[in-house]
Motif scaffolding. Structure first.
Motif, mmCIF file in Angstrom:
data_model
loop_
_atom_site.group_PDB
_atom_site.id
_atom_site.type_symbol
_atom_site.label_atom_id
_atom_site.label_comp_id
_atom_site.label_asym_id
_atom_site.label_seq_id
_atom_site.Cartn_x
_atom_site.Cartn_y
_atom_site.Cartn_z
ATOM 1 N N LEU A 1 33.612 44.495 42.302
ATOM 2 C CA LEU A 1 33.250 43.085 42.419
ATOM 3 C C LEU A 1 31.767 42.901 42.119
ATOM 4 O O LEU A 1 30.943 43.732 42.491
ATOM 5 C CB LEU A 1 33.562 42.570 43.820
ATOM 6 C CG LEU A 1 35.034 42.392 44.157
ATOM 7 C CD1 LEU A 1 35.195 41.981 45.617
ATOM 8 C CD2 LEU A 1 35.691 41.371 43.243
ATOM 9 N N ARG B 1 29.940 33.218 43.804
ATOM 10 C CA ARG B 1 31.038 33.923 44.454
ATOM 11 C C ARG B 1 31.193 35.321 43.855
ATOM 12 O O ARG B 1 30.637 35.629 42.800
ATOM 13 C CB ARG B 1 32.322 33.127 44.322
ATOM 14 C CG ARG B 1 32.847 33.019 42.885
ATOM 15 C CD ARG B 1 34.184 32.290 42.848
ATOM 16 N NE ARG B 1 34.666 32.066 41.513
ATOM 17 C CZ ARG B 1 35.283 32.971 40.752
ATOM 18 N NH1 ARG B 1 35.500 34.188 41.203
ATOM 19 N NH2 ARG B 1 35.701 32.663 39.532
ATOM 20 N N PHE C 1 33.279 38.241 41.935
ATOM 21 C CA PHE C 1 34.254 38.239 40.840
ATOM 22 C C PHE C 1 34.269 39.607 40.188
ATOM 23 O O PHE C 1 33.356 40.410 40.377
ATOM 24 C CB PHE C 1 33.917 37.162 39.796
ATOM 25 C CG PHE C 1 32.551 37.332 39.191
ATOM 26 C CD1 PHE C 1 32.375 38.071 38.025
ATOM 27 C CD2 PHE C 1 31.434 36.774 39.797
ATOM 28 C CE1 PHE C 1 31.120 38.245 37.490
ATOM 29 C CE2 PHE C 1 30.172 36.938 39.259
ATOM 30 C CZ PHE C 1 30.014 37.679 38.106
ATOM 31 N N LYS C 2 35.313 39.858 39.423
ATOM 32 C CA LYS C 2 35.418 41.116 38.666
ATOM 33 C C LYS C 2 34.854 40.904 37.268
ATOM 34 O O LYS C 2 34.881 39.792 36.739
ATOM 35 C CB LYS C 2 36.876 41.571 38.578
ATOM 36 C CG LYS C 2 37.439 42.011 39.912
ATOM 37 C CD LYS C 2 38.855 42.519 39.755
ATOM 38 C CE LYS C 2 39.379 42.953 41.121
ATOM 39 N NZ LYS C 2 40.730 43.493 41.003
ATOM 40 N N GLU D 1 36.980 39.085 34.802
ATOM 41 C CA GLU D 1 36.968 37.623 34.860
ATOM 42 C C GLU D 1 35.784 37.053 34.076
ATOM 43 O O GLU D 1 35.907 36.051 33.379
ATOM 44 C CB GLU D 1 36.909 37.148 36.316
ATOM 45 C CG GLU D 1 37.062 35.655 36.459
ATOM 46 C CD GLU D 1 37.035 35.178 37.896
ATOM 47 O OE1 GLU D 1 37.056 33.949 38.080
ATOM 48 O OE2 GLU D 1 36.992 35.999 38.830
ATOM 49 N N PHE E 1 30.753 30.652 38.203
ATOM 50 C CA PHE E 1 30.870 31.454 39.425
ATOM 51 C C PHE E 1 30.030 30.894 40.565
ATOM 52 O O PHE E 1 29.957 31.485 41.632
ATOM 53 C CB PHE E 1 30.486 32.902 39.116
ATOM 54 C CG PHE E 1 31.337 33.486 38.032
ATOM 55 C CD1 PHE E 1 32.624 33.914 38.313
ATOM 56 C CD2 PHE E 1 30.874 33.571 36.735
ATOM 57 C CE1 PHE E 1 33.430 34.432 37.304
ATOM 58 C CE2 PHE E 1 31.668 34.086 35.724
ATOM 59 C CZ PHE E 1 32.962 34.515 36.007
#
Length: 188
Positions: A144, A161, A163-164, A167, A186
């Motif tokens: 992440l 936030r 996220f990978k 994404e 994001f």
């Protein structure tokens, strides 16, 4: 090309250390992480354009990466956005241009900003040539990403936030031409 890759990778590691140190973190914060593992190189060739006022070279954008190291010849054309205005970035012999990317903006919790830039069509007789090396995590990295924990607190909450990387890449591929920073996707 192999020699360039070796030297630019060493520079990226040092630059990563300086940038994290500039955030008040340890200079080895990025060492051993996948954040700078992927390198992509793009060569750009802009021949003379007979009617440069009727086209653009490369439209305004930010890079989705951690950062980009750009080597360019002495033919101008690169512009950076600063306070809503476009400024010519005149080439300096022997200098490299370092551009913060969207991912580093996110990791820094907005302390660093991704740099919007563009290249206008070449009106000069000589071609404009540049080599950009983009540093980012591997596409298949499942870790992440989000602001560094040390940069967030109840008084300074995370602005993005988790996220990978996959994404981020999906958003990059789906981005429309002319759209700017992916960091906004994001933002919390």
């Amino acid at each position: 090309m192999l020699e360039w890759d070796k030297e630019v990778t060493l520079l990226a590691e040092r630059l990563g250390g300086l940038l994290t140190e500039g955030l008040g973190l340890n200079s080895d914060k990025l060492k051993g992480t996948p954040l700078l593992e992927r390198r992509a190189v793009a060569g750009h060739y802009y021949p003379r354009c007979p009617e440069p006022n009727k086209t653009i070279g490369t439209g305004a954008h930010t890079d989705y990466t951690m950062f980009t190291i750009l080597l360019q010849n002495m033919v101008g054309g690169l512009q950076v956005e600063n306070d809503g205005k476009w400024t010519d970035l005149k080439p300096v012999h022997g200098a490299l241009v370092i551009n913060i990317g969207d991912l580093f903006q996110i990791l820094s919790n907005d302390k660093y900003k991704s740099g919007a830039h563009r290249v206008y069509a070449n009106p000069w007789e000589k071609p404009r040539v540049s080599i950009a090396t983009f540093f980012s995590p591997r596409f298949d990295d499942e870790n992440l990403c989000g602001p560094f924990d040390e940069l967030t607190s109840p008084e300074n909450p995370a602005l993005f936030r988790q996220f990978k990387v996959s994404e981020l890449i999906e958003k990059f591929i789906a981005r429309k031409p002319g759209s700017m920073s992916l960091a906004d996707h994001f933002r919390v």
